[in-house]
Design an enzyme around this catalytic site. Structure first.
Site, PDB file in Angstrom:
ATOM      1  N   ASP A  24       2.816  63.776  11.956  1.00  0.00           N
ATOM      2  CA  ASP A  24       2.325  64.955  11.253  1.00  0.00           C
ATOM      3  C   ASP A  24       0.810  64.916  11.109  1.00  0.00           C
ATOM      4  O   ASP A  24       0.182  63.853  11.167  1.00  0.00           O
ATOM      5  CB  ASP A  24       2.949  65.039   9.856  1.00  0.00           C
ATOM      6  CG  ASP A  24       4.351  65.614   9.900  1.00  0.00           C
ATOM      7  OD1 ASP A  24       4.761  66.112  10.961  1.00  0.00           O
ATOM      8  OD2 ASP A  24       5.044  65.557   8.866  1.00  0.00           O
ATOM      9  N   MET A  49       3.040  71.689  -1.665  1.00  0.00           N
ATOM     10  CA  MET A  49       2.493  72.730  -0.784  1.00  0.00           C
ATOM     11  C   MET A  49       2.267  74.040  -1.538  1.00  0.00           C
ATOM     12  O   MET A  49       2.520  75.133  -1.018  1.00  0.00           O
ATOM     13  CB  MET A  49       3.434  72.961   0.410  1.00  0.00           C
ATOM     14  CG  MET A  49       3.684  71.700   1.226  1.00  0.00           C
ATOM     15  SD  MET A  49       5.041  71.873   2.404  1.00  0.00           S
ATOM     16  CE  MET A  49       6.460  71.904   1.286  1.00  0.00           C
ATOM     17  N   GLY A 105       4.619  61.355   3.279  1.00  0.00           N
ATOM     18  CA  GLY A 105       5.519  61.305   2.135  1.00  0.00           C
ATOM     19  C   GLY A 105       6.848  60.686   2.492  1.00  0.00           C
ATOM     20  O   GLY A 105       6.931  59.703   3.226  1.00  0.00           O
ATOM     21  N   ASP A 106       7.923  61.278   1.982  1.00  0.00           N
ATOM     22  CA  ASP A 106       9.278  60.830   2.282  1.00  0.00           C
ATOM     23  C   ASP A 106       9.946  61.856   3.185  1.00  0.00           C
ATOM     24  O   ASP A 106       9.821  63.071   2.969  1.00  0.00           O
ATOM     25  CB  ASP A 106      10.085  60.668   0.993  1.00  0.00           C
ATOM     26  CG  ASP A 106      11.517  60.262   1.267  1.00  0.00           C
ATOM     27  OD1 ASP A 106      11.711  59.147   1.786  1.00  0.00           O
ATOM     28  OD2 ASP A 106      12.429  61.058   0.996  1.00  0.00           O
ATOM     29  N   PRO A 132       2.117  58.765   0.975  1.00  0.00           N
ATOM     30  CA  PRO A 132       1.115  59.792   0.667  1.00  0.00           C
ATOM     31  C   PRO A 132      -0.171  59.676   1.469  1.00  0.00           C
ATOM     32  O   PRO A 132      -0.972  60.609   1.457  1.00  0.00           O
ATOM     33  CB  PRO A 132       0.844  59.571  -0.826  1.00  0.00           C
ATOM     34  CG  PRO A 132       1.185  58.140  -1.063  1.00  0.00           C
ATOM     35  CD  PRO A 132       2.326  57.830  -0.150  1.00  0.00           C
ATOM     36  N   GLU A 139       0.813  -1.215   0.000  1.00  0.00           N
ATOM     37  CA  GLU A 139       0.000   0.000   0.000  1.00  0.00           C
ATOM     38  C   GLU A 139       0.855   1.279   0.000  1.00  0.00           C
ATOM     39  O   GLU A 139       0.327   2.371   0.071  1.00  0.00           O
ATOM     40  CB  GLU A 139      -0.924   0.004   1.216  1.00  0.00           C
ATOM     41  CG  GLU A 139      -1.939  -1.139   1.202  1.00  0.00           C
ATOM     42  CD  GLU A 139      -2.838  -1.119   2.428  1.00  0.00           C
ATOM     43  OE1 GLU A 139      -2.855  -0.088   3.154  1.00  0.00           O
ATOM     44  OE2 GLU A 139      -3.521  -2.130   2.673  1.00  0.00           O
ATOM     45  N   THR A 154       7.231  59.315  -1.848  1.00  0.00           N
ATOM     46  CA  THR A 154       6.944  60.742  -1.881  1.00  0.00           C
ATOM     47  C   THR A 154       5.676  61.025  -2.687  1.00  0.00           C
ATOM     48  O   THR A 154       5.265  60.229  -3.552  1.00  0.00           O
ATOM     49  CB  THR A 154       8.133  61.516  -2.457  1.00  0.00           C
ATOM     50  OG1 THR A 154       7.912  62.912  -2.265  1.00  0.00           O
ATOM     51  CG2 THR A 154       8.337  61.226  -3.940  1.00  0.00           C
ATOM     52  N   ALA A 155       5.053  62.160  -2.410  1.00  0.00           N
ATOM     53  CA  ALA A 155       3.756  62.480  -3.011  1.00  0.00           C
ATOM     54  C   ALA A 155       3.820  62.550  -4.534  1.00  0.00           C
ATOM     55  O   ALA A 155       2.842  62.237  -5.219  1.00  0.00           O
ATOM     56  CB  ALA A 155       3.240  63.798  -2.443  1.00  0.00           C
ATOM     57  N   LYS A 210       2.377  70.494  11.342  1.00  0.00           N
ATOM     58  CA  LYS A 210       2.475  71.926  11.050  1.00  0.00           C
ATOM     59  C   LYS A 210       1.611  72.226   9.836  1.00  0.00           C
ATOM     60  O   LYS A 210       1.820  71.682   8.763  1.00  0.00           O
ATOM     61  CB  LYS A 210       3.931  72.326  10.792  1.00  0.00           C
ATOM     62  CG  LYS A 210       4.840  72.076  11.966  1.00  0.00           C
ATOM     63  CD  LYS A 210       6.250  72.523  11.699  1.00  0.00           C
ATOM     64  CE  LYS A 210       6.950  71.647  10.698  1.00  0.00           C
ATOM     65  NZ  LYS A 210       7.132  70.269  11.165  1.00  0.00           N
TER      66      LYS A 210
END
Length: 480
Positions: A256, A393, A310-311, A233, A49, A339-340, A278
Site C-alpha cells: 500500500d 480515513m 495497520g491491520d 501504523p 590449581e 491497527t492505527a 489506493k
C-alpha cells in the site's frame, strides 16, 4: 560484501583432540563448551590449581565429548595431534609462551582474555542445535554481544532445534527430487514457516513435509501462496516478528501507499516490489486488479505478500481478497498488524477503554465507497457519551462527522484527538473538542492519513490543548 573484522566459521570438533591449560573459571567454561561440541579435551593443570568450577566439571561427565585431567603443567610436548589449543593463563608471559608453542606445532590457539595471542575467538552463542548462531564483536564489546544474544533468543522458539533435526531427515528427499532453484526454495520457505512455531514437529508434520515434496514434483506451481500482512501504523519497529519473516520469504510484495520505506527495507532483497496503494485523491490500482495480480503470481508458484498498513482485517478490504483467493483455491495466511487506533492511543498516552469513561470501543470508516460520508451508519448509537469512537480515513469528512454527532446528541464539548502520519517522524497530533474538529483537521491538513478519536478518554489531552495550544514536543508537530 564490506570488510569483515574476522571470518565466522563453524568448526567440527567431534572426537578431535583439544589441548587446554588452566584450572580457573575461564578454563572451566571453555572446557565445557568444547566438550559440548564433542571434543576430547586434554586438560593440563596441577591439581592444586583447580578451582571449584573446574572441579565440578571434572566430577560430572559432560553429555557429549570428554574432559581428561592431566595432573601436570602444559609443555611443548602436549600439542602434537591437537586440532586447537586453549590456554587460561595468569600472566602475559605465560600466555605468550603458550601461544608460541601451539603455533610452532601448527595448532590454532586461543589465550583467554589476551587477544594478542589469539588465532581465533569464542563468540557469544545462541544454541538451537543443530542450529547454532555465533555472535562476535571482535573482542571489542562482549557485553554488547550478550545483549544481541538475548535479543536473538527471543526470536527463536525452543522447538526450532527439533525442526532443524527434521530438516536433516528430509534434506535427502529434497535434494534428490526437487530441482535446484525455485522448487527447493519453495519447499524450504514453507518448511521455515512451520519451524517458527512453539510446537515441536510430530509424525503429522513429517508427513506434511513429504506430501509437499510430492506436490512440488507433480506441479512446480504448488508452492504458490499469498500472505496478507499487516504493516502496522508506519514505524518499522512496530512490525510483528511474523510479519518480518513473511517479508523475508516473499517473492513478490504488493504494498500500500502508506507502507514506509523502512518497512520495505526489511524485505528479501530479491523480492519484486509493486506499489498498489489506493488513495482518494489520485489514480491507483482497482481492487479487482490487485486481486488479479495476487492470483496470477501465486499460480506461477510465487509467494505473494500483500502488505497493508495497520491491520489487514480493519478497513483493509481483506475480505474481498480472501474471497477471490478462496475461489481460485490459493493457500492464504493472515499476519495481523497493529491497527492505527492502537497507535493513536499510544501516541496520546491514553487507554481507549478507560473503565470510568468508556464502556465501548468502536472503529468506524470515515468515508463510503463513493467517497462521501457513509449514509448507513447508526449516528444515534455513535453519539454515545460512554464510548470511544475512532474514525478511520475521516479527514475530509471531519466537519460533517462532528455535525452529525452533535445533531444526534453528543455534546459539542466532547473531547477529540486527531493524528496524522501516526508513528512516523513527521507525525502530527492535535486535541480539542468536537465542535472544533473541522478546524483542527484543516490545520493539520487533509492530504495525509488522518485518524480521529472521539470520547471522554481524551479529556486531559483536550484540556491541555485548551490551556497551551502549541505545546513543544521533540520530533513531532503538535497542533492544539
Amino acid at each position: 560484501m564490506g570488510p569483515l573484522a574476522s571470518l565466522p566459521v563453524f568448526f567440527d570438533l567431534a572426537a578431535k583432540r583439544v589441548v587446554m591449560a588452566g584450572g580457573g573459571p575461564g578454563a572451566a567454561w571453555k572446557a565445557e563448551l568444547l566438550a559440548s561440541a564433542g571434543a576430547h579435551v586434554d586438560l593440563y593443570v596441577p591439581a592444586e590449581e583447580i578451582d571449584a568450577e573446574m572441579a565440578e566439571l571434572l566430577a560430572v561427565p559432560p553429555d557429549s565429548g570428554v574432559v581428561v585431567h592431566h595432573d601436570r603443567p602444559w609443555a611443548t610436548d602436549v600439542f602434537a595431534g591437537a586440532a586447537i589449543a586453549v590456554g587460561d593463563t595468569e600472566s602475559l608471559a605465560e600466555g605468550q609462551a603458550f601461544a608460541c608453542a601451539a603455533r610452532a606445532a601448527g595448532v590454532p590457539v586461543n589465550v583467554v582474555d589476551k587477544p594478542a595471542f589469539c588465532d581465533f575467538r569464542f563468540g557469544t552463542i545462541v544454541n538451537r542445535s543443530p542450529v547454532v548462531i555465533g555472535i562476535s564483536t571482535d573482542g571489542a564489546a562482549p557485553i554488547l554481544g550478550q545483549a544481541i544474544r538475548r535479543r536473538i533468543e527471543t526470536l527463536l522458539p525452543p522447538a526450532l532445534s527439533h525442526w532443524a533435526e527434521l530438516a536433516v531427515k528430509v534434506r535427502g528427499a529434497v535434494m534428490e527430487r526437487l530441482a535446484p532453484g525455485p522448487l527447493r526454495r519453495a519447499f524450504w520457505e514453507r518448511f521455515a514457516d512451520s519451524a517458527f512455531t512453539t510446537r515441536p514437529p510430530d509424525a503429522v508434520a513429517e508427513a506434511a513435509a513429504g506430501g509437499f515434496i510430492d506436490d512440488l514434483v507433480r506441479s512446480p506451481q504448488a508452492g504458490g501462496r499469498v500472505t496478507l500482512v499487516g504493516a502496522g501504523p508506519g514505524e518499522a519497529e512496530l512490525l510483528t516478528l511474523k510479519a518480518v519473516r513473511a517479508l523475508q520469504a516473499a517473492d513478490v510484495i504488493l504494498f500500500d501507499d502508506l507502507v514506509s520505506d523502512q518497512i520495505l527495507e526489511l524485505a528479501r532483497r530479491e523480492a519484486r516490489r509493486m506499489l498498489v496503494g489506493k488513495r482518494a485523491t489520485r489514480d491507483s490500482c482497482r481492487q479487482e486488479d490487485i486481486n488479479a495480480m495476487m492470483v496470477s503470481f501465486a499460480k506461477a508458484g510465487k509467494h505473494v505478500v500483500r502488505l497493508k498498513s495497520g491491520d489487514v482485517s480493519v478497513f483493509g478490504r481483506a475480505g474481498e481478497e480472501l474471497d477471490e483467493l478462496a475461489r481460485e483455491n490459493i493457500p492464504v495466511a493472515i499476519v495481523p498488524g497493529i491497527t492505527a487506533a492502537s497507535a493513536l492511543a499510544a501516541s496520546f498516552g491514553v487507554s481507549l477503554t478507560h473503565r470510568d469513561r468508556a464502556q465501548e470501543l468502536r472503529f468506524v470508516t470515515g468515508h463510503s465507497k463513493r467517497g462521501g460520508l457513509p449514509e448507513d451508519l447508526d449516528w444515534t448509537a455513535l453519539a454515545n457519551d460512554r464510548a470511544t469512537t475512532v474514525f478511520y480515513m475521516g479527514g475530509r469528512m471531519a466537519a460533517r462527522i462532528a455535525e452529525r454527532l452533535i445533531h444526534h446528541g453528543l455534546p459539542a464539548t466532547t473531547p477529540v484527538a486527531v493524528a496524522a502520519n501516526l508513528s512516523r517522524d513527521d507525525e502530527t497530533r492535535a486535541a480539542g473538542t468536537l465542535a472544533e474538529l473541522g478546524d483542527i483537521v484543516a490545520r493539520i491538513g487533509v492530504d495525509r492519513p488522518i485518524l480521529i478519536g472521539v470520547g471522554r478518554v481524551f479529556t486531559e489531552q483536550a484540556r491541555a490543548a485548551t490551556s497551551d495550544p502549541f505545546p513543544a514536543e521533540t520530533g513531532q508537530t503538535a497542533l492544539g
